[in-house]
Design an enzyme around this catalytic site. Structure first.
Site, PDB file in Angstrom:
ATOM      1  N   GLU A 254       0.815  -1.203   0.000  1.00 42.68           N
ATOM      2  CA  GLU A 254       0.000   0.000   0.000  1.00 42.68           C
ATOM      3  C   GLU A 254       0.859   1.267   0.000  1.00 42.68           C
ATOM      4  O   GLU A 254       1.751   1.421   0.840  1.00 42.68           O
ATOM      5  CB  GLU A 254      -0.941  -0.021   1.217  1.00 42.68           C
ATOM      6  CG  GLU A 254      -1.821   1.204   1.385  1.00 42.68           C
ATOM      7  CD  GLU A 254      -2.702   1.479   0.172  1.00 42.68           C
ATOM      8  OE1 GLU A 254      -3.341   0.550  -0.325  1.00 42.68           O
ATOM      9  OE2 GLU A 254      -2.740   2.643  -0.278  1.00 42.68           O
ATOM     10  N   THR A 298      -5.853   1.848  -5.400  1.00 44.84           N
ATOM     11  CA  THR A 298      -5.502   0.431  -5.244  1.00 44.84           C
ATOM     12  C   THR A 298      -6.227  -0.427  -6.274  1.00 44.84           C
ATOM     13  O   THR A 298      -5.640  -1.314  -6.891  1.00 44.84           O
ATOM     14  CB  THR A 298      -5.890  -0.091  -3.850  1.00 44.84           C
ATOM     15  OG1 THR A 298      -5.391   0.794  -2.872  1.00 44.84           O
ATOM     16  CG2 THR A 298      -5.325  -1.475  -3.609  1.00 44.84           C
ATOM     17  N   HIS A 413      -1.290   3.643   4.691  1.00 42.85           N
ATOM     18  CA  HIS A 413      -2.303   4.380   3.923  1.00 42.85           C
ATOM     19  C   HIS A 413      -2.516   5.735   4.569  1.00 42.85           C
ATOM     20  O   HIS A 413      -2.452   5.858   5.783  1.00 42.85           O
ATOM     21  CB  HIS A 413      -3.610   3.580   3.916  1.00 42.85           C
ATOM     22  CG  HIS A 413      -4.623   4.084   2.929  1.00 42.85           C
ATOM     23  ND1 HIS A 413      -5.306   5.277   3.118  1.00 42.85           N
ATOM     24  CD2 HIS A 413      -5.045   3.581   1.754  1.00 42.85           C
ATOM     25  CE1 HIS A 413      -6.108   5.473   2.081  1.00 42.85           C
ATOM     26  NE2 HIS A 413      -5.965   4.459   1.239  1.00 42.85           N
ATOM     27  N   ASP A 472       1.337   0.072  -4.979  1.00 46.95           N
ATOM     28  CA  ASP A 472       0.131   0.264  -5.794  1.00 46.95           C
ATOM     29  C   ASP A 472       0.024   1.656  -6.417  1.00 46.95           C
ATOM     30  O   ASP A 472      -0.470   1.805  -7.532  1.00 46.95           O
ATOM     31  CB  ASP A 472      -1.147  -0.117  -5.033  1.00 46.95           C
ATOM     32  CG  ASP A 472      -1.376   0.680  -3.760  1.00 46.95           C
ATOM     33  OD1 ASP A 472      -0.472   1.436  -3.338  1.00 46.95           O
ATOM     34  OD2 ASP A 472      -2.470   0.543  -3.186  1.00 46.95           O
TER      35      ASP A 472
HETATM   36  C1  GP9 Z   1      -9.000  -0.099   0.644  1.00 49.05           C
HETATM   37  C2  GP9 Z   1      -7.569  -0.122   0.270  1.00 49.05           C
HETATM   38  C3  GP9 Z   1      -7.040   1.256   0.132  1.00 49.05           C
HETATM   39  O1  GP9 Z   1      -9.591  -1.348   0.664  1.00 49.05           O
HETATM   40  O2  GP9 Z   1      -7.371  -0.866  -0.863  1.00 49.05           O
HETATM   41  O3  GP9 Z   1      -7.544   1.842  -0.984  1.00 49.05           O
HETATM   42  P1  GP9 Z   1      -6.890   3.111  -1.680  1.00 49.05           P
HETATM   43  O4  GP9 Z   1      -7.444   4.329  -1.029  1.00 49.05           O
HETATM   44  O5  GP9 Z   1      -5.413   3.042  -1.529  1.00 49.05           O
HETATM   45  O6  GP9 Z   1      -7.313   2.983  -3.077  1.00 49.05           O
HETATM   46 MN    MN Z   2      -3.836   1.882  -2.145  1.00 49.31          MN
END
Ligand code: GP9
Ligand code: MN
Length: 628
Positions: A254, A298, A413, A472
C-alpha cells in the site's frame, strides 16, 4: 440605508457576482491549480461566469418575486454543494469528483467518511454566497414591483451569457488546443472551462460511454488487435516457466513509493528488509517501475495487474465496468488448475471488490469477515498489516495448491497513523505531518513483509511459492511538494514529480540464485505478462497492452494514466519533453511520436472497457467473435 430603491434585478446581479467571486476564491484557496501565465489566470477567473449567468438568469422567467427568490437560493445551494463536495473530495483524493464516483453506493460511505475527516466548521464559508443572497433578499428592495423582464431584455441577457461562454471556450482553445477531445486531466478541464461546466461535461462523457457499450459490435477490435499483436514481446527463454506449478503470491504494498527503498530519513533506514531483498540472490528488483493508476487507486493497480489494460481516465473501473467480460490473470491461472484467492482485511464492497472479483474470475475473497481483529490490532483504516499477514498465512496453509493468492496491505495508507508501539523510527521534520508520518508507516510495512516471509517459511509454504510484490500508487501527493523538496533536497519540478511515481516491484523466486537489480523501465501494465510467462503460461493471444519485463523485446515506454510518459530517453510531464536523466527541457519533437502513441494506446484501452469489447474476443483462439 439598504431599504432604498435598488435598480431592477439587483438581487440577480448580487447572486451572480457573489457565487462567481466565491468560486474563484475557492479555486485559489482550496485546490492546487497550476497557473503558468496571466491568460490562464484570467480564464480561471472568467470560467464560472458563463454557466452562472445562464442558470441564475433563468430566474428572469419567474412571474413572482417569491418564485424567483426561491429559485436563486436553490441554485446557489446546489452550486455550493457541488463546489464544496469537490473541496472535501480534493482534500482526500487530490482530484475532482467525477460522476461514477457518486455511484459508488456502499463504498461511498467509507470514502465520504474519509473525506469527512477533513471537514471543518469554518467550511461554512463555502456557502458564503448563499448567505449573501439571503441577506440581499432581506435588505434590498428593487425599484419595480414586477420582476419580470421584457422578452427583448431577456434575449439580450442570454446573448450576453452565450458570448461569455464562447469567449471562455475560445480562450481555452487558444490556451489548450483540443482540450475537450484529448484531455485526460480533470485539473485542466476545471482550469479552463470551470468547475460547473466540467461537471456538465462529465455527465456528457459518462452517458456517452454507456451509449458506447450499447453501440459497440466488436468491429473496433480489429484495429486494437493489430496494434497489440505488433507490440507483443516474446518471453525470455530463461525466465519462461521458471516458476511453473509454484504457488503465486502477489503482495500489494500500500502506497509504497520507490524513494523509500535503499534510502534513509534523518539517518534512519526506512525499509531495511526490502533493501536486503534488492541485494538478495533470489530476488529481481525493478527500481525503474512506475504505477499507472488513476482515480481508482488500489483497485486500478489490481485492474492493471489482472488485465494489463489501463484503468479509466474518469472514475474507478472497478465501479463503472464491473459487469464487463474480462480475460484476467486469475481466470487464466485458474484454467491451469490454480485455486485463486484474494485476502484483504477490509469490507468486501470497498472499491466494489466483491462484484469485480466475480467478473475477474477470482474463486474466493477473504475479506474482513475472515479475520479476527483483537484489541490493539487495528489502526488507521483497519487491521494492522502484521496480524493481517499472520492470519493470512494461516488461511493460506489451508488452501488447495497450487494457488494464486493476492494480499492487499492497508497500514501504510493516508493519513499514515500508527500506535506508539509500531513506530520503529521517528517522524520526519517537515511542515507536512502526512510526509513525516509516512516514513514510519512505510517502515512498519517493511517489518510486516519481513514477518510475512518468516510466516511463510514456518508454514512450509515458502519453498513452493514465487512472491511478487508491487507498490500500488503514490502515498505522497503533490500537495506535499514543499516537504518532499525538503526531504529530497531538490525542487519538485514536473519532471521530479513524474520520477516520484516510481513504485517498487519485486520478483522473489526461492532457490533462483541469480537475483539482481533489473534497470528495465516498466510499469504495472507489464505485471500480467511477466508473471504469466514465469508460470509458463502463454499470453501471445491475449489482448493486453503490457509486455514481459524479462523479454529482450520489452519496450521501455511507460504511459501514465494521465498521459504523462517515460521512455529510456525522455520524460513527458507538464506538457514538456524532458531529458530522462538530467530533467532538462528538450524540443517537443523528441516526444511527439510517443505523445501520439500514448494517446492511441490509452484510447484503445478505454474503448475496450467502454465498449465491453472483450465479450467479442475469444481468448482461447485469439479470434474475434461477431456476436455478443
Ligand atoms: C481499501 C484499500 C485502500 O480497501 O485498498 O484503498 P486506496 O485508497 O489506496 O485505493
Ligand atoms: Mn492503495
Amino acid at each position: 440605508m439598504l431599504k432604498r430603491d435598488w435598480p431592477k434585478h439587483s438581487i440577480l446581479a448580487i447572486a451572480i457576482v457573489a457565487t462567481w467571486l466565491k468560486t474563484y476564491i475557492v479555486y485559489k484557496t482550496s485546490f492546487s491549480i497550476t497557473i503558468e501565465n496571466a491568460l490562464q489566470e484570467f480564464i480561471l477567473f472568467l470560467n464560472p461566469l458563463s454557466l452562472l449567468l445562464f442558470v441564475y438568469g433563468l430566474s428572469l422567467f419567474f412571474k413572482t418575486d417569491k418564485g424567483k427568490n426561491r429559485y436563486l437560493i436553490v441554485v446557489s445551494l446546489i452550486s455550493s454543494i457541488v463546489l464544496y463536495s469537490n473541496v472535501a473530495f480534493y482534500r482526500f483524493f487530490n482530484d475532482f469528483i467525477t460522476l461514477p464516483v457518486l455511484f459508488q453506493t456502499e463504498n461511498f460511505g467509507d470514502v465520504t467518511s474519509s473525506a469527512a475527516a477533513s471537514m471543518y466548521i469554518t467550511d461554512i464559508m463555502y456557502f458564503a454566497d448563499v448567505i449573501i443572497i439571503l441577506l440581499a433578499m432581506k435588505f434590498v428592495s428593487e425599484k419595480t414591483a414586477s420582476v419580470k423582464a421584457s422578452s427583448v431584455q431577456r434575449k439580450a441577457y442570454f446573448v450576453l451569457s452565450a458570448a461569455v461562454l464562447f469567449l471562455n471556450l475560445g480562450l481555452a482553445e487558444a490556451e489548450r488546443p483540443q482540450l475537450l477531445t484529448r484531455s485526460f486531466d480533470r485539473e485542466m478541464l476545471v482550469k479552463n472551462i470551470g468547475m460547473y461546466n466540467y461537471h456538465i461535461y462529465d455527465v456528457y462523457i459518462q452517458s456517452k460511454s454507456q451509449a458506447q457499450r450499447v453501440l459497440a459490435d466488436g468491429s473496433e477490435l480489429v484495429e486494437v488487435n493489430n496494434y497489440v499483436r505488433s507490440n507483443y514481446a516474446e518471453p525470455s527463454e530463461e525466465m519462461f516457466g521458471i516458476a511453473e506449478g509454484k504457488n503465486l503470491i502477489v503482495v500489494t504494498l500500500e502506497s509504497l513509493q520507490t524513494f523509500t527503498i535503499n534510502s534513509e530519513m534523518n539517518g534512519q533506514t526506512i525499509t531495511p528488509f526490502l533493501n536486503e531483498l534488492t541485494k538478495d540472490e533470489d530476488t529481481i528488483y525493478f527500481p525503474n517501475f512506475y504505477h499507472q493508476t488513476g482515480l481508482g487507486k488500489t483497485s486500478d493497480s489490481e485492474f492493471l495487474l489482472e488485465n494489463s489494460l489501463y484503468p479509466l481516465s474518469g472514475g474507478a473501473v472497478f465501479f463503472t465496468h464491473s459487469g464487463n467480460s474480462f480475460n484476467s490473470m486469475a481466470e487464466k491461472v485458474g484454467n491451469e488448475g490454480y485455486f485463486t484467492n484474494v485476502q484483504h482485511a477490509n469490507t468486501k464492497s470497498f472499491w466494489n471488490r466483491d462484484i469485480m472479483y466475480e467478473s475477474l474470475g477470482v474463486d474466493n475473497f477473504q475479506d474482513i469477515q475472515s479475520y479476527t481483529v483483537e484489541e490493539g490490532q487495528a489502526v488507521n483504516w483497519g487491521m494492522k498489516d502484521i496480524p493481517f499477514f499472520e492470519q493470512s498465512v494461516d488461511l493460506m496453509a489451508e488452501m488447495p495448491q497450487p494457488f494464486y493468492n493476492r494480499l492487499l496491505t492497508l497500514t501504510n495508507h493516508h493519513p499514515f497513523t500508527l500506535d506508539e508501539e509500531d513506530k520503529f523510527i521517528s517522524e520526519f521534520d517537515s511542515n507536512s505531518g502526512t510526509l513525516n508520518r509516512y516514513f514510519q508507516t512505510a517502515r512498519y510495512l517493511d517489518e510486516a513483509v519481513k514477518e510475512l516471509f518468516d510466516d511463510l517459511k514456518e508454514r512450509g509454504l515458502y519453498e513452493d511459492s514465487v512472491i511478487v510484490m508491487y507498490g500500488d500508487h503514490y502515498g505522497i501527493s503533490e500537495n506535499h511538494n514543499e516537504a518532499m523538496a525538503q526531504y529530497l533536497g531538490k525542487e519538485i519540478t514536473p519532471y521530479e514529480s513524474a520520477q516520484l511515481q516510481k513504485v517498487p516491484f519485486f520478483v522473489h523466486i526461492p532457490g533462483y540464485g541469480e537475483g539482481h537489480v533489473d534497470e528495465e523501465i516498466g510499469g504495472q501494465i507489464d505485471m500480467r505478462p511477466t508473471i504469466l510467462h514465469m508460470l509458463g503460461i502463454d499470453s501471445s493471444d491475449d489482448l493486453q497492452f503490457g509486455g514481459d519485463l524479462f523479454s529482450e523485446e520489452h519496450e521501455e515506454f511507460v504511459i501514465f494514466r494521465d498521459g504523462r510518459f517515460v521512455t529510456e530517453d525522455y520524460v513527458y510531464a507538464g506538457n514538456v519533453c524532458h531529458d530522462n536523466g538530467t530533467g532538462e527541457e528538450v524540443a517537443i519533437e523528441h516526444c511527439q511520436p510517443y505523445i501520439e502513441q500514448a494517446l492511441t494506446e490509452l484510447g484503445y484501452s478505454e474503448s475496450i472497457i467502454n465498449g465491453d469489447l472483450l465479450r467479442f474476443y475469444d481468448e482461447k483462439t485469439g479470434q474475434l467473435v461477431t456476436k455478443d
